[in-house]
Scaffold this motif. Structure first.
Motif, PDB file in Angstrom:
ATOM      1  N   ARG A 142      40.873  38.765  45.847  1.00 30.64           N
ATOM      2  CA  ARG A 142      40.678  39.193  44.460  1.00 30.64           C
ATOM      3  C   ARG A 142      42.038  39.580  43.883  1.00 30.64           C
ATOM      4  O   ARG A 142      42.735  40.413  44.438  1.00 30.64           O
ATOM      5  CB  ARG A 142      39.709  40.372  44.392  1.00 30.64           C
ATOM      6  N   ASN A 143      42.396  38.954  42.770  1.00 35.93           N
ATOM      7  CA  ASN A 143      43.706  39.133  42.161  1.00 35.93           C
ATOM      8  C   ASN A 143      43.564  39.816  40.805  1.00 35.93           C
ATOM      9  O   ASN A 143      42.967  39.261  39.891  1.00 35.93           O
ATOM     10  CB  ASN A 143      44.399  37.773  42.016  1.00 35.93           C
ATOM     11  N   ALA A 144      44.130  41.024  40.688  1.00 31.19           N
ATOM     12  CA  ALA A 144      44.064  41.758  39.425  1.00 31.19           C
ATOM     13  C   ALA A 144      45.218  41.419  38.499  1.00 31.19           C
ATOM     14  O   ALA A 144      45.268  41.891  37.361  1.00 31.19           O
ATOM     15  CB  ALA A 144      44.065  43.262  39.702  1.00 31.19           C
ATOM     16  N   GLY A 145      46.149  40.566  38.957  1.00 31.87           N
ATOM     17  CA  GLY A 145      47.319  40.229  38.151  1.00 31.87           C
ATOM     18  C   GLY A 145      47.170  38.910  37.430  1.00 31.87           C
ATOM     19  O   GLY A 145      46.074  38.437  37.156  1.00 31.87           O
ATOM     20  N   ALA A 146      48.305  38.310  37.128  1.00 27.12           N
ATOM     21  CA  ALA A 146      48.323  37.023  36.430  1.00 27.12           C
ATOM     22  C   ALA A 146      48.220  35.905  37.456  1.00 27.12           C
ATOM     23  O   ALA A 146      47.891  36.130  38.618  1.00 27.12           O
ATOM     24  CB  ALA A 146      49.619  36.910  35.617  1.00 27.12           C
ATOM     25  N   ALA A 147      48.506  34.698  36.997  1.00 27.44           N
ATOM     26  CA  ALA A 147      48.448  33.545  37.886  1.00 27.44           C
ATOM     27  C   ALA A 147      49.370  33.747  39.080  1.00 27.44           C
ATOM     28  O   ALA A 147      50.476  34.277  38.949  1.00 27.44           O
ATOM     29  CB  ALA A 147      48.851  32.275  37.129  1.00 27.44           C
ATOM     30  N   PHE A 148      48.898  33.340  40.252  1.00 28.46           N
ATOM     31  CA  PHE A 148      49.669  33.399  41.494  1.00 28.46           C
ATOM     32  C   PHE A 148      49.973  34.830  41.931  1.00 28.46           C
ATOM     33  O   PHE A 148      50.905  35.081  42.681  1.00 28.46           O
ATOM     34  CB  PHE A 148      50.969  32.603  41.377  1.00 28.46           C
ATOM     35  N   GLY A 149      49.171  35.783  41.436  1.00 25.49           N
ATOM     36  CA  GLY A 149      49.260  37.144  41.940  1.00 25.49           C
ATOM     37  C   GLY A 149      50.336  38.019  41.336  1.00 25.49           C
ATOM     38  O   GLY A 149      50.604  39.102  41.849  1.00 25.49           O
ATOM     39  N   PHE A 150      50.943  37.612  40.224  1.00 21.81           N
ATOM     40  CA  PHE A 150      52.015  38.404  39.639  1.00 21.81           C
ATOM     41  C   PHE A 150      51.460  39.443  38.663  1.00 21.81           C
ATOM     42  O   PHE A 150      50.538  39.183  37.909  1.00 21.81           O
ATOM     43  CB  PHE A 150      53.020  37.510  38.910  1.00 21.81           C
ATOM     44  N   GLY A 151      52.076  40.636  38.655  1.00 22.00           N
ATOM     45  CA  GLY A 151      51.777  41.641  37.652  1.00 22.00           C
ATOM     46  C   GLY A 151      50.415  42.290  37.751  1.00 22.00           C
ATOM     47  O   GLY A 151      49.694  42.363  36.761  1.00 22.00           O
ATOM     48  N   GLU A 152      50.064  42.796  38.888  1.00 22.51           N
ATOM     49  CA  GLU A 152      48.735  43.369  39.071  1.00 22.51           C
ATOM     50  C   GLU A 152      48.524  44.647  38.258  1.00 22.51           C
ATOM     51  O   GLU A 152      47.393  45.080  38.073  1.00 22.51           O
ATOM     52  CB  GLU A 152      48.485  43.642  40.565  1.00 22.51           C
ATOM     53  N   ALA A 153      49.589  45.244  37.762  1.00 23.26           N
ATOM     54  CA  ALA A 153      49.457  46.483  37.003  1.00 23.26           C
ATOM     55  C   ALA A 153      49.176  46.231  35.517  1.00 23.26           C
ATOM     56  O   ALA A 153      49.023  47.164  34.754  1.00 23.26           O
ATOM     57  CB  ALA A 153      50.731  47.325  37.139  1.00 23.26           C
ATOM     58  N   PHE A 154      49.114  44.958  35.115  1.00 21.90           N
ATOM     59  CA  PHE A 154      48.978  44.634  33.700  1.00 21.90           C
ATOM     60  C   PHE A 154      47.755  43.769  33.431  1.00 21.90           C
ATOM     61  O   PHE A 154      47.798  42.822  32.643  1.00 21.90           O
ATOM     62  CB  PHE A 154      50.239  43.919  33.200  1.00 21.90           C
ATOM     63  N   ILE A 213      44.488  16.432  25.961  1.00 23.42           N
ATOM     64  CA  ILE A 213      44.297  16.652  27.396  1.00 23.42           C
ATOM     65  C   ILE A 213      45.027  17.915  27.846  1.00 23.42           C
ATOM     66  O   ILE A 213      44.475  18.741  28.576  1.00 23.42           O
ATOM     67  CB  ILE A 213      44.793  15.424  28.186  1.00 23.42           C
ATOM     68  N   ALA A 214      46.286  18.066  27.401  1.00 24.20           N
ATOM     69  CA  ALA A 214      47.079  19.235  27.798  1.00 24.20           C
ATOM     70  C   ALA A 214      46.430  20.529  27.320  1.00 24.20           C
ATOM     71  O   ALA A 214      46.288  21.492  28.091  1.00 24.20           O
ATOM     72  CB  ALA A 214      48.494  19.109  27.227  1.00 24.20           C
ATOM     73  N   LEU A 215      46.030  20.558  26.050  1.00 18.23           N
ATOM     74  CA  LEU A 215      45.413  21.767  25.513  1.00 18.23           C
ATOM     75  C   LEU A 215      44.038  22.014  26.122  1.00 18.23           C
ATOM     76  O   LEU A 215      43.622  23.160  26.288  1.00 18.23           O
ATOM     77  CB  LEU A 215      45.317  21.664  23.987  1.00 18.23           C
ATOM     78  N   GLY A 216      43.331  20.938  26.465  1.00 18.24           N
ATOM     79  CA  GLY A 216      42.045  21.090  27.138  1.00 18.24           C
ATOM     80  C   GLY A 216      42.197  21.744  28.507  1.00 18.24           C
ATOM     81  O   GLY A 216      41.400  22.611  28.887  1.00 18.24           O
ATOM     82  N   LEU A 242      41.664  27.036  40.796  1.00 22.73           N
ATOM     83  CA  LEU A 242      41.698  25.813  39.994  1.00 22.73           C
ATOM     84  C   LEU A 242      42.069  26.095  38.538  1.00 22.73           C
ATOM     85  O   LEU A 242      42.679  25.246  37.883  1.00 22.73           O
ATOM     86  CB  LEU A 242      40.342  25.110  40.067  1.00 22.73           C
ATOM     87  N   ALA A 243      41.706  27.275  38.035  1.00 21.28           N
ATOM     88  CA  ALA A 243      42.092  27.628  36.660  1.00 21.28           C
ATOM     89  C   ALA A 243      43.608  27.727  36.545  1.00 21.28           C
ATOM     90  O   ALA A 243      44.197  27.241  35.569  1.00 21.28           O
ATOM     91  CB  ALA A 243      41.432  28.942  36.263  1.00 21.28           C
ATOM     92  N   ASP A 244      44.249  28.349  37.530  1.00 22.27           N
ATOM     93  CA  ASP A 244      45.713  28.431  37.536  1.00 22.27           C
ATOM     94  C   ASP A 244      46.327  27.036  37.551  1.00 22.27           C
ATOM     95  O   ASP A 244      47.307  26.764  36.839  1.00 22.27           O
ATOM     96  CB  ASP A 244      46.196  29.216  38.751  1.00 22.27           C
ATOM     97  N   SER A 245      45.753  26.153  38.361  1.00 26.00           N
ATOM     98  CA  SER A 245      46.266  24.784  38.449  1.00 26.00           C
ATOM     99  C   SER A 245      46.149  24.066  37.115  1.00 26.00           C
ATOM    100  O   SER A 245      47.071  23.349  36.691  1.00 26.00           O
ATOM    101  CB  SER A 245      45.493  24.006  39.525  1.00 26.00           C
ATOM    102  N   ALA A 246      45.015  24.241  36.427  1.00 25.44           N
ATOM    103  CA  ALA A 246      44.818  23.604  35.124  1.00 25.44           C
ATOM    104  C   ALA A 246      45.824  24.129  34.110  1.00 25.44           C
ATOM    105  O   ALA A 246      46.387  23.348  33.314  1.00 25.44           O
ATOM    106  CB  ALA A 246      43.385  23.849  34.636  1.00 25.44           C
ATOM    107  N   ILE A 247      46.072  25.437  34.122  1.00 26.56           N
ATOM    108  CA  ILE A 247      47.029  26.026  33.189  1.00 26.56           C
ATOM    109  C   ILE A 247      48.431  25.489  33.431  1.00 26.56           C
ATOM    110  O   ILE A 247      49.155  25.134  32.492  1.00 26.56           O
ATOM    111  CB  ILE A 247      47.006  27.562  33.310  1.00 26.56           C
ATOM    112  N   VAL A 248      48.838  25.420  34.687  1.00 25.51           N
ATOM    113  CA  VAL A 248      50.176  24.927  35.020  1.00 25.51           C
ATOM    114  C   VAL A 248      50.316  23.451  34.639  1.00 25.51           C
ATOM    115  O   VAL A 248      51.319  23.047  34.034  1.00 25.51           O
ATOM    116  CB  VAL A 248      50.472  25.133  36.518  1.00 25.51           C
ATOM    117  N   CYS A 249      49.332  22.639  34.963  1.00 23.45           N
ATOM    118  CA  CYS A 249      49.391  21.214  34.624  1.00 23.45           C
ATOM    119  C   CYS A 249      49.435  21.013  33.114  1.00 23.45           C
ATOM    120  O   CYS A 249      50.192  20.176  32.605  1.00 23.45           O
ATOM    121  CB  CYS A 249      48.197  20.483  35.224  1.00 23.45           C
ATOM    122  N   GLY A 250      48.611  21.768  32.384  1.00 18.25           N
ATOM    123  CA  GLY A 250      48.627  21.679  30.932  1.00 18.25           C
ATOM    124  C   GLY A 250      49.963  22.100  30.356  1.00 18.25           C
ATOM    125  O   GLY A 250      50.481  21.459  29.430  1.00 18.25           O
ATOM    126  N   GLY A 251      50.542  23.170  30.896  1.00 17.72           N
ATOM    127  CA  GLY A 251      51.841  23.629  30.414  1.00 17.72           C
ATOM    128  C   GLY A 251      52.947  22.621  30.675  1.00 17.72           C
ATOM    129  O   GLY A 251      53.806  22.384  29.807  1.00 17.72           O
TER     130      GLY A 251
END
Length: 201
Positions: A89-101, A130-133, A172-181
């Protein structure tokens, strides 16, 4: 997202900003690029939402399976010790960064969704759709966790489970965000705008 904001800022009604009225025979709501190019074809709103729905569904289903079958169990080796499924369980951003925010990241995800929704009305480019999707589907996937999972609304921990060796655990959500970016960066370098026109700096 500078390219997106530039397109969003284009007025739908030139007369409202003191510009010249639309010429006779023009289609209301048409978007013209910086070089006078007209977008070709129909809006790609449907493509955006289909891609977003697919990305969101895959993320949601995968998390349901992980919570039911993998959480509180030993990690599963997929490719030796190079790739494992390890539920956390990750309380931070993608890939575990910033759990305090956690709340800040929740607000950012919500803002991304609003920007994409505004941009959709001027979306004529298939690659941008596709990217924005992918961005929308990924943001919705993690935002769902933030809202509905413990410890509370807008503070929920995201379910991560993809654990490559020597790298952070993600989903998979993190992966979609990175690929879209990445796709958005490539499209911006090529000068392709969301409205389907090509600009030259």
């Amino acid at each position: 997202m500078a390219e997106a904001e530039r397109i969003i800022g284009t007025p739908d009604n030139p007369e409202a900003d003191g510009g010249e009225p639309e010429r006779s025979g023009s289609v209301p709501g048409d978007v013209t690029g910086e070089d006078g190019q007209q977008p070709k074809g129909r809006r790609k709103i449907a493509v955006l939402f289909v891609v977003a729905a697919i990305a969101y569904a895959f993320d949601l289903i995968s998390k349901m399976i992980v919570v039911a079958k993998l959480e509180h169990h030993e990690p599963i080796d997929v490719i030796g010790d190079w790739l494992r499924f390890n539920a956390i369980r990750n309380a931070g951003a993608a890939f575990g960064f910033g759990e305090a925010f956690t709340i800040i990241f929740t607000c950012i995800a919500a803002a991304v969704i609003v920007v994409i929704a505004r941009l959709a009305r001027k979306l004529y480019s298939l690659p941008w759709a596709i990217a924005l999707g992918l961005l929308l589907g990924g943001a919705l996937g993690n935002l769902t966790d933030r809202i509905f999972r413990t410890p509370g609304v807008f503070e929920g921990a995201v379910v991560d489970f993809i654990a490559p060796k020597g790298f952070a655990v993600f989903n998979l959500a993190d992966s979609a965000i990175v690929c879209g970016g990445i796709l958005i960066v490539l499209l911006s370098f090529r000068g392709l705008d969301p409205d389907g026109t090509v600009h030259k700096d």
